[in-house]
Motif scaffolding. Structure first.
Motif, PDB file in Angstrom:
ATOM      1  N   ARG A 145       0.831  -1.204   0.000  1.00 30.83           N
ATOM      2  CA  ARG A 145       0.000   0.000   0.000  1.00 30.83           C
ATOM      3  C   ARG A 145       0.868   1.258   0.000  1.00 30.83           C
ATOM      4  O   ARG A 145       0.577   2.229  -0.711  1.00 30.83           O
ATOM      5  CB  ARG A 145      -0.945  -0.015   1.208  1.00 30.83           C
ATOM      6  N   GLY A 146       1.935   1.253   0.803  1.00 27.98           N
ATOM      7  CA  GLY A 146       2.840   2.398   0.795  1.00 27.98           C
ATOM      8  C   GLY A 146       3.492   2.595  -0.558  1.00 27.98           C
ATOM      9  O   GLY A 146       3.644   3.728  -1.039  1.00 27.98           O
ATOM     10  N   ALA A 147       3.872   1.471  -1.214  1.00 26.58           N
ATOM     11  CA  ALA A 147       4.470   1.561  -2.543  1.00 26.58           C
ATOM     12  C   ALA A 147       3.475   2.115  -3.548  1.00 26.58           C
ATOM     13  O   ALA A 147       3.820   2.943  -4.408  1.00 26.58           O
ATOM     14  CB  ALA A 147       4.964   0.184  -2.982  1.00 26.58           C
ATOM     15  N   ALA A 148       2.220   1.686  -3.453  1.00 25.62           N
ATOM     16  CA  ALA A 148       1.192   2.174  -4.380  1.00 25.62           C
ATOM     17  C   ALA A 148       0.960   3.671  -4.194  1.00 25.62           C
ATOM     18  O   ALA A 148       0.776   4.407  -5.171  1.00 25.62           O
ATOM     19  CB  ALA A 148      -0.108   1.401  -4.165  1.00 25.62           C
ATOM     20  N   GLU A 152      -0.572  -2.615 -10.885  1.00 29.26           N
ATOM     21  CA  GLU A 152       0.063  -3.805 -10.317  1.00 29.26           C
ATOM     22  C   GLU A 152       0.246  -3.650  -8.808  1.00 29.26           C
ATOM     23  O   GLU A 152       0.014  -4.596  -8.039  1.00 29.26           O
ATOM     24  CB  GLU A 152       1.422  -4.031 -10.986  1.00 29.26           C
ATOM     25  N   LEU A 153       0.662  -2.468  -8.379  1.00 25.49           N
ATOM     26  CA  LEU A 153       0.892  -2.244  -6.951  1.00 25.49           C
ATOM     27  C   LEU A 153      -0.412  -2.277  -6.164  1.00 25.49           C
ATOM     28  O   LEU A 153      -0.464  -2.827  -5.054  1.00 25.49           O
ATOM     29  CB  LEU A 153       1.619  -0.915  -6.742  1.00 25.49           C
ATOM     30  N   TRP A 154      -1.473  -1.679  -6.709  1.00 25.40           N
ATOM     31  CA  TRP A 154      -2.765  -1.731  -6.008  1.00 25.40           C
ATOM     32  C   TRP A 154      -3.286  -3.160  -5.960  1.00 25.40           C
ATOM     33  O   TRP A 154      -3.933  -3.569  -4.981  1.00 25.40           O
ATOM     34  CB  TRP A 154      -3.783  -0.817  -6.680  1.00 25.40           C
ATOM     35  N   TRP A 155      -3.016  -3.941  -7.018  1.00 30.60           N
ATOM     36  CA  TRP A 155      -3.409  -5.347  -6.999  1.00 30.60           C
ATOM     37  C   TRP A 155      -2.724  -6.069  -5.848  1.00 30.60           C
ATOM     38  O   TRP A 155      -3.354  -6.823  -5.097  1.00 30.60           O
ATOM     39  CB  TRP A 155      -3.047  -5.996  -8.329  1.00 30.60           C
ATOM     40  N   ARG A 156      -1.422  -5.823  -5.681  1.00 27.14           N
ATOM     41  CA  ARG A 156      -0.688  -6.479  -4.604  1.00 27.14           C
ATOM     42  C   ARG A 156      -1.142  -5.978  -3.238  1.00 27.14           C
ATOM     43  O   ARG A 156      -1.065  -6.716  -2.246  1.00 27.14           O
ATOM     44  CB  ARG A 156       0.814  -6.256  -4.774  1.00 27.14           C
ATOM     45  N   ALA A 157      -1.650  -4.743  -3.190  1.00 27.23           N
ATOM     46  CA  ALA A 157      -2.152  -4.207  -1.924  1.00 27.23           C
ATOM     47  C   ALA A 157      -3.574  -4.669  -1.630  1.00 27.23           C
ATOM     48  O   ALA A 157      -4.109  -4.402  -0.557  1.00 27.23           O
ATOM     49  CB  ALA A 157      -2.104  -2.678  -1.952  1.00 27.23           C
ATOM     50  N   GLY A 158      -4.197  -5.344  -2.598  1.00 23.72           N
ATOM     51  CA  GLY A 158      -5.542  -5.863  -2.391  1.00 23.72           C
ATOM     52  C   GLY A 158      -6.653  -4.859  -2.616  1.00 23.72           C
ATOM     53  O   GLY A 158      -7.786  -5.085  -2.195  1.00 23.72           O
ATOM     54  N   GLU A 167      -8.890  -3.620  -5.246  1.00 21.09           N
ATOM     55  CA  GLU A 167      -9.344  -3.899  -6.605  1.00 21.09           C
ATOM     56  C   GLU A 167      -9.905  -2.654  -7.278  1.00 21.09           C
ATOM     57  O   GLU A 167      -9.724  -2.439  -8.480  1.00 21.09           O
ATOM     58  CB  GLU A 167     -10.401  -5.005  -6.596  1.00 21.09           C
ATOM     59  N   ALA A 168     -10.591  -1.795  -6.501  1.00 20.16           N
ATOM     60  CA  ALA A 168     -11.170  -0.583  -7.099  1.00 20.16           C
ATOM     61  C   ALA A 168     -10.070   0.344  -7.612  1.00 20.16           C
ATOM     62  O   ALA A 168     -10.165   0.900  -8.715  1.00 20.16           O
ATOM     63  CB  ALA A 168     -12.037   0.137  -6.066  1.00 20.16           C
ATOM     64  N   ALA A 169      -9.016   0.525  -6.817  1.00 20.74           N
ATOM     65  CA  ALA A 169      -7.913   1.387  -7.243  1.00 20.74           C
ATOM     66  C   ALA A 169      -7.172   0.779  -8.429  1.00 20.74           C
ATOM     67  O   ALA A 169      -6.754   1.483  -9.353  1.00 20.74           O
ATOM     68  CB  ALA A 169      -6.945   1.620  -6.080  1.00 20.74           C
ATOM     69  N   ARG A 170      -7.009  -0.542  -8.420  1.00 22.54           N
ATOM     70  CA  ARG A 170      -6.360  -1.204  -9.553  1.00 22.54           C
ATOM     71  C   ARG A 170      -7.170  -0.984 -10.827  1.00 22.54           C
ATOM     72  O   ARG A 170      -6.632  -0.668 -11.886  1.00 22.54           O
ATOM     73  CB  ARG A 170      -6.237  -2.694  -9.279  1.00 22.54           C
ATOM     74  N   SER A 171      -8.493  -1.131 -10.724  1.00 23.31           N
ATOM     75  CA  SER A 171      -9.360  -0.964 -11.886  1.00 23.31           C
ATOM     76  C   SER A 171      -9.259   0.452 -12.445  1.00 23.31           C
ATOM     77  O   SER A 171      -9.175   0.655 -13.655  1.00 23.31           O
ATOM     78  CB  SER A 171     -10.806  -1.282 -11.491  1.00 23.31           C
ATOM     79  N   ASP A 228     -14.658  -0.761 -18.331  1.00 25.64           N
ATOM     80  CA  ASP A 228     -13.570  -1.529 -17.757  1.00 25.64           C
ATOM     81  C   ASP A 228     -14.018  -2.976 -17.558  1.00 25.64           C
ATOM     82  O   ASP A 228     -15.086  -3.234 -16.990  1.00 25.64           O
ATOM     83  CB  ASP A 228     -13.155  -0.927 -16.418  1.00 25.64           C
ATOM     84  N   PRO A 229     -13.232  -3.979 -18.009  1.00 27.11           N
ATOM     85  CA  PRO A 229     -13.661  -5.372 -17.894  1.00 27.11           C
ATOM     86  C   PRO A 229     -13.938  -5.791 -16.456  1.00 27.11           C
ATOM     87  O   PRO A 229     -14.871  -6.553 -16.206  1.00 27.11           O
ATOM     88  CB  PRO A 229     -12.479  -6.154 -18.489  1.00 27.11           C
ATOM     89  N   THR A 230     -13.127  -5.315 -15.512  1.00 29.48           N
ATOM     90  CA  THR A 230     -13.324  -5.704 -14.115  1.00 29.48           C
ATOM     91  C   THR A 230     -14.649  -5.185 -13.590  1.00 29.48           C
ATOM     92  O   THR A 230     -15.385  -5.900 -12.900  1.00 29.48           O
ATOM     93  CB  THR A 230     -12.164  -5.189 -13.256  1.00 29.48           C
ATOM     94  N   ASP A 231     -14.985  -3.928 -13.919  1.00 32.66           N
ATOM     95  CA  ASP A 231     -16.266  -3.365 -13.481  1.00 32.66           C
ATOM     96  C   ASP A 231     -17.431  -4.171 -14.057  1.00 32.66           C
ATOM     97  O   ASP A 231     -18.396  -4.495 -13.348  1.00 32.66           O
ATOM     98  CB  ASP A 231     -16.380  -1.909 -13.929  1.00 32.66           C
TER      99      ASP A 231
END
Length: 401
Positions: A72-75, A104-110, A112-116, A146-149
């Protein structure tokens, strides 16, 4: 570079050297990399520097935080870098790569909304690059939602349409202009496309897409590091395992259990000290392998995989009811066939618990549009469990004569 900077007393070159060394050493010598990153930041704050040097320092800090597990800090730092690139009006392809890294960083932080959101921004910038280079096909310039949405909303057709359009758009980027994040973006979208087919019950199409996803994550490492990009090895490994699990699950649904086992045998062996995310991925793959081994008539081998992990599957708050049901029923079958007579009452109890899990799975699916195709699968598995329980009864011991 650092030696030359020290000899010349050149602070700016010293900052660059410290930052680059921090990135190179973070994977193997994290404490030293942390010190180098902190030194680069302190020197930069003292003497100042241009945006290029600031970016190098932030990238070093991101790498150190990522290796330390503070995703999360990295993101958040990557989001700061993206904001700076937006203010500086950096080239669209540069900003697109930065947004892809952010996803990628938001994905690793869990998150999903920010990653999308980051993926949407990356794709919008990629469309602008396509327009600037004369791409006129509307299917390439308008990728849709967006495919995820769309996937989370249960709009499987929309997710498939959007994913295919985005892949077509990306295919239009000239091969010699594809930086490292380009390939991870293709891999992510391909994986999401496979999941769209899978959740819609279209297992043959999902199987092919999962195979494409495995191939996308298995490209030579130099593709992911093109343009001096730092490859996210955790994401790459996770992507490969996810797509192999997806293939196996589809093959089992299609009645092709031996092929499912073959796919799961391709899961990479993790090195000692592997990232916790990858260890969790490997544990999921082992569970599916145990289920596959039961299906191909190897119950003893299945027990070695399923029995030690059942407690963690059941106790994990993130574990879905359908997952628990599959695990319990597979282990119940294996114990009945290859365990001792004393294991059989426990096997029957597991099968009963699996039926209860399926009731919860159907109720859970009613609350989530993306799971609307799950109830028929759960009911079919429930019928199989009921038939198995009816055919497997523990007989009371005969009285002594």
């Amino acid at each position: 570079l650092l030696v030359r900077a020290e000899q010349a007393g050149d602070d700016l070159t010293r900052i660059q050297a410290h930052a680059l060394l921090a990135v190179l050493l973070a994977g193997e010598r994290l404490p030293e990399a942390t010190t180098l990153s902190q030194t680069a930041r302190a020197t930069l704050d003292r003497v100042g520097g241009d945006p290029t040097i600031e970016r190098l320092v932030i990238e070093a800090e991101i790498e150190v935080l990522t290796r330390a597990g503070d995703h999360r800090g990295a993101a958040r730092l990557q989001a700061d870098l993206v904001a700076a690139l937006e203010l500086s009006l950096a080239a669209p392809e540069v900003r697109s790569a930065a947004y892809t890294r952010l996803s990628e960083l938001w994905w690793r932080a869990g998150d999903e909304a920010a990653r999308s959101a980051a993926i949407r921004a990356a794709m919008e910038l990629t469309r602008k690059v396509g327009q600037a280079e004369g791409v006129t096909d509307p299917g390439l310039l308008e990728a849709g939602p967006d495919p995820t949405d769309a996937l989370m909303a249960g709009d499987f057709e929309g997710a498939v349409r959007s994913g295919r359009a985005q892949l077509a758009l990306l295919a239009a980027v000239p091969a010699d202009e594809r930086p490292g994040p380009y390939y991870s973006t293709v891999a992510y979208i391909t994986s999401d496309l496979a999941m769209s087919f899978d959740l819609d019950g279209r297992f043959t199409e999902a199987l092919e897409a999962y195979r494409d996803g495995e191939a996308a994550w298995s490209l030579p490492m130099e593709r992911f590091t093109a343009g001096d990009t730092t490859a996210d090895l955790v994401a790459i490994t996770s992507g490969r395992i996810d797509n192999l699990i997806g293939q196996a699950a589809c093959l089992l649904e299609l009645g092709r259990a031996s092929e499912a086992v073959e796919a799961l045998r391709r899961v990479p062996v993790l090195p000692p000290g592997a990232d916790p995310k990858n260890r969790a991925d490997a544990a999921r793959a082992a569970r599916w392998l145990g289920i596959g081994l039961v299906a191909v008539g190897q119950p003893a081998a299945a027990i070695t995989l399923l029995a030690p992990t059942l407690a963690s599957t059941v106790s994990d708050p993130a574990s879905k009811p359908m997952v628990r049901a599959r695990h319990r029923f597979a282990l119940a079958q294996a114990l009945w066939e290859a365990g001792s007579l004393d294991d059989r009452p426990r096997a029957l109890a597991m099968a009963a618990d699996a039926e209860h899990d399926l009731t919860l799975a159907i109720a859970d699916a009613a609350q989530q549009p993306a799971l609307r195709q799950l109830p028929p699968l759960a009911r079919a598995l429930g019928e199989k469990i009921a038939a198995w329980r009816a055919a497997h009864v523990v007989r009371p011991a005969a009285p002594p004569r």
